[in-house]
Design a protein around this motif. Sequence first.
Motif, PDB file in Angstrom:
ATOM      1  N   ASP A 355      11.859  -1.695   4.696  1.00 34.26           N
ATOM      2  CA  ASP A 355      11.675  -1.338   6.100  1.00 34.26           C
ATOM      3  C   ASP A 355      12.249   0.030   6.482  1.00 34.26           C
ATOM      4  O   ASP A 355      11.726   0.693   7.363  1.00 34.26           O
ATOM      5  CB  ASP A 355      12.279  -2.409   7.007  1.00 34.26           C
ATOM      6  N   SER A 356      13.335   0.452   5.851  1.00 38.81           N
ATOM      7  CA  SER A 356      13.948   1.735   6.215  1.00 38.81           C
ATOM      8  C   SER A 356      13.536   2.865   5.276  1.00 38.81           C
ATOM      9  O   SER A 356      14.028   3.985   5.397  1.00 38.81           O
ATOM     10  CB  SER A 356      15.474   1.607   6.201  1.00 38.81           C
ATOM     11  N   LEU A 357      12.618   2.583   4.360  1.00 36.28           N
ATOM     12  CA  LEU A 357      12.293   3.529   3.297  1.00 36.28           C
ATOM     13  C   LEU A 357      11.022   4.330   3.573  1.00 36.28           C
ATOM     14  O   LEU A 357      10.163   3.926   4.360  1.00 36.28           O
ATOM     15  CB  LEU A 357      12.139   2.793   1.968  1.00 36.28           C
ATOM     16  N   ILE A 358      10.921   5.454   2.887  1.00 31.68           N
ATOM     17  CA  ILE A 358       9.723   6.291   2.938  1.00 31.68           C
ATOM     18  C   ILE A 358       8.970   6.113   1.628  1.00 31.68           C
ATOM     19  O   ILE A 358       9.539   6.333   0.553  1.00 31.68           O
ATOM     20  CB  ILE A 358      10.078   7.775   3.106  1.00 31.68           C
ATOM     21  N   PRO A 359       7.712   5.713   1.669  1.00 33.41           N
ATOM     22  CA  PRO A 359       6.958   5.594   0.413  1.00 33.41           C
ATOM     23  C   PRO A 359       6.787   6.951  -0.262  1.00 33.41           C
ATOM     24  O   PRO A 359       6.590   7.956   0.422  1.00 33.41           O
ATOM     25  CB  PRO A 359       5.610   5.016   0.860  1.00 33.41           C
ATOM     26  N   TYR A 360       6.900   6.973  -1.584  1.00 33.71           N
ATOM     27  CA  TYR A 360       6.667   8.229  -2.294  1.00 33.71           C
ATOM     28  C   TYR A 360       5.176   8.538  -2.374  1.00 33.71           C
ATOM     29  O   TYR A 360       4.780   9.685  -2.612  1.00 33.71           O
ATOM     30  CB  TYR A 360       7.300   8.200  -3.690  1.00 33.71           C
ATOM     31  N   PHE A 361       4.344   7.512  -2.146  1.00 32.30           N
ATOM     32  CA  PHE A 361       2.898   7.715  -2.093  1.00 32.30           C
ATOM     33  C   PHE A 361       2.337   6.704  -1.112  1.00 32.30           C
ATOM     34  O   PHE A 361       2.678   5.520  -1.142  1.00 32.30           O
ATOM     35  CB  PHE A 361       2.259   7.509  -3.465  1.00 32.30           C
ATOM     36  N   THR A 362       1.466   7.175  -0.220  1.00 35.45           N
ATOM     37  CA  THR A 362       0.790   6.261   0.692  1.00 35.45           C
ATOM     38  C   THR A 362      -0.592   6.800   1.002  1.00 35.45           C
ATOM     39  O   THR A 362      -0.818   8.018   0.962  1.00 35.45           O
ATOM     40  CB  THR A 362       1.617   6.042   1.976  1.00 35.45           C
ATOM     41  N   ALA A 363      -1.522   5.904   1.285  1.00 34.26           N
ATOM     42  CA  ALA A 363      -2.910   6.317   1.506  1.00 34.26           C
ATOM     43  C   ALA A 363      -3.628   5.303   2.373  1.00 34.26           C
ATOM     44  O   ALA A 363      -3.226   4.128   2.452  1.00 34.26           O
ATOM     45  CB  ALA A 363      -3.643   6.477   0.176  1.00 34.26           C
ATOM     46  N   LEU A 364      -4.684   5.750   3.018  1.00 41.68           N
ATOM     47  CA  LEU A 364      -5.537   4.890   3.828  1.00 41.68           C
ATOM     48  C   LEU A 364      -6.799   4.566   3.023  1.00 41.68           C
ATOM     49  O   LEU A 364      -7.423   5.465   2.466  1.00 41.68           O
ATOM     50  CB  LEU A 364      -5.895   5.603   5.134  1.00 41.68           C
ATOM     51  N   LEU A 365      -7.156   3.289   2.995  1.00 44.76           N
ATOM     52  CA  LEU A 365      -8.362   2.865   2.274  1.00 44.76           C
ATOM     53  C   LEU A 365      -9.297   2.121   3.217  1.00 44.76           C
ATOM     54  O   LEU A 365      -8.882   1.196   3.926  1.00 44.76           O
ATOM     55  CB  LEU A 365      -8.004   1.944   1.106  1.00 44.76           C
ATOM     56  N   LEU A 366     -10.562   2.505   3.202  1.00 52.85           N
ATOM     57  CA  LEU A 366     -11.591   1.797   3.951  1.00 52.85           C
ATOM     58  C   LEU A 366     -12.027   0.562   3.174  1.00 52.85           C
ATOM     59  O   LEU A 366     -11.765   0.457   1.968  1.00 52.85           O
ATOM     60  CB  LEU A 366     -12.790   2.720   4.179  1.00 52.85           C
ATOM     61  N   PRO A 367     -12.689  -0.406   3.830  1.00 51.89           N
ATOM     62  CA  PRO A 367     -13.175  -1.581   3.106  1.00 51.89           C
ATOM     63  C   PRO A 367     -14.050  -1.176   1.917  1.00 51.89           C
ATOM     64  O   PRO A 367     -14.941  -0.339   2.039  1.00 51.89           O
ATOM     65  CB  PRO A 367     -13.996  -2.322   4.161  1.00 51.89           C
ATOM     66  N   GLY A 368     -13.761  -1.749   0.751  1.00 53.48           N
ATOM     67  CA  GLY A 368     -14.521  -1.455  -0.460  1.00 53.48           C
ATOM     68  C   GLY A 368     -14.096  -0.197  -1.185  1.00 53.48           C
ATOM     69  O   GLY A 368     -14.522   0.055  -2.312  1.00 53.48           O
ATOM     70  N   GLU A 369     -13.237   0.625  -0.556  1.00 57.55           N
ATOM     71  CA  GLU A 369     -12.804   1.870  -1.181  1.00 57.55           C
ATOM     72  C   GLU A 369     -11.720   1.585  -2.217  1.00 57.55           C
ATOM     73  O   GLU A 369     -10.951   0.630  -2.084  1.00 57.55           O
ATOM     74  CB  GLU A 369     -12.274   2.821  -0.112  1.00 57.55           C
TER      75      GLU A 369
END
Length: 408
Positions: A355-369
Amino acid sequence: MKIDIKYVKRTMGVAVTSCFFAVSICIGQDSTGNVMDVVDRHMDSHRYLEALLETREYPVSPEFPNSLEVQMQLMFSSFLGQNRYYSELIEAWEDNLKLSDSLRNMVLGSAYQDDEAIGKMIELAKDKQIVMVNEMHFYPHHRLLAMDLLTRLRALGYTYFALETLAEGQDTVLNEADAFPRLGTGYYTREQNFSNLIRLAKQLDFRFVAYENTDPDKDREEGEADNLYRGTFAADPSAKVFVFAGGSHIMERPDGNGKKWMATIFKERYGIDPLTIDQFSLNAYRHDISGNYALMERKQFGNQEKLASTDLQVVSNRHYTGAWDGKEEYRNDTNQEIQVALFYYSELGDKLEVDSLIPYFTALLLPGEQLQLPYLLSEGAYLVVYNGEGHTLERKHIGKVKLRGNFF
């Protein structure tokens, strides 16, 4: 630590927030409920998709294409890597910019490109005590230049890393032995490129300095200049300092209205001449270069007020590939947009609390992507998936996971 909304307004600039409230009145928006409430609610969250979708509920007037509503959408979408929201917003933003054929030709004909551009910056940094680089806050690729310079500057004896965005006291926290960036570290530092920049600086044993002005009765530029000096040269006259700032703060000359920026005040008040590198002013020409960088010197711009206010102009089109050597395919099999977030085990602790952390990688994915999730083969990673309402859909280990000395 919670960062209050007053801190965010200082970081974003008084002019921007004042403009927003004027826009709110013009379009009839209730000033008791505005997009800054979204920012405030999500100060302690890395659920960026949820925040982005909330900002999109606020009206954007065609008469104010650069309003704070738009900027907040740009901000939260930029925290999610390359995605359709960010692409659409940044394209619309840049459609309002007026480009010059003469400047474009200057960029295309620049003498220093890619490795030569980096080499030129490092060559000039050798004889300086302080290097200042700026960014435009919702262009995350600007942080990659700082990453490209860090290791080379460290080899030249630079040991201080001063960041405008650090929250008050967070330099002390980061300077502790086992520290790493958290959501309370700052505002823009929660973007993945920025958090990875801090992780790299930590690995290189830089000493962090927070220099944002927190005195409401003091001019922001003067406060920044004074804080920067006190945190570095006042205690260590032989220091070599790398400064990462926003926008115009690194300008060495007053603007057309006579305003003196942080770098101008610092140079005049303390007699230390910085190497200033602007990747803000010519940013819109990045589509015209084929490589990562194009570099131009002050002398090429003659009397052009803004472009001649720094030593160097850089056009950056750098794309970050990361230092991860593992990949795992992931597909969004839901019927909704999701945010995938990857965390290092070294930052998680035994209870796998994120909860207090920053992801080293994050991304948005659409359905099926689908996409390839990057991780370190030596330790794997921890994946958390959120939907647009901020609910956790999935948690799992990926790769070869090393936790508490054991593999499983």
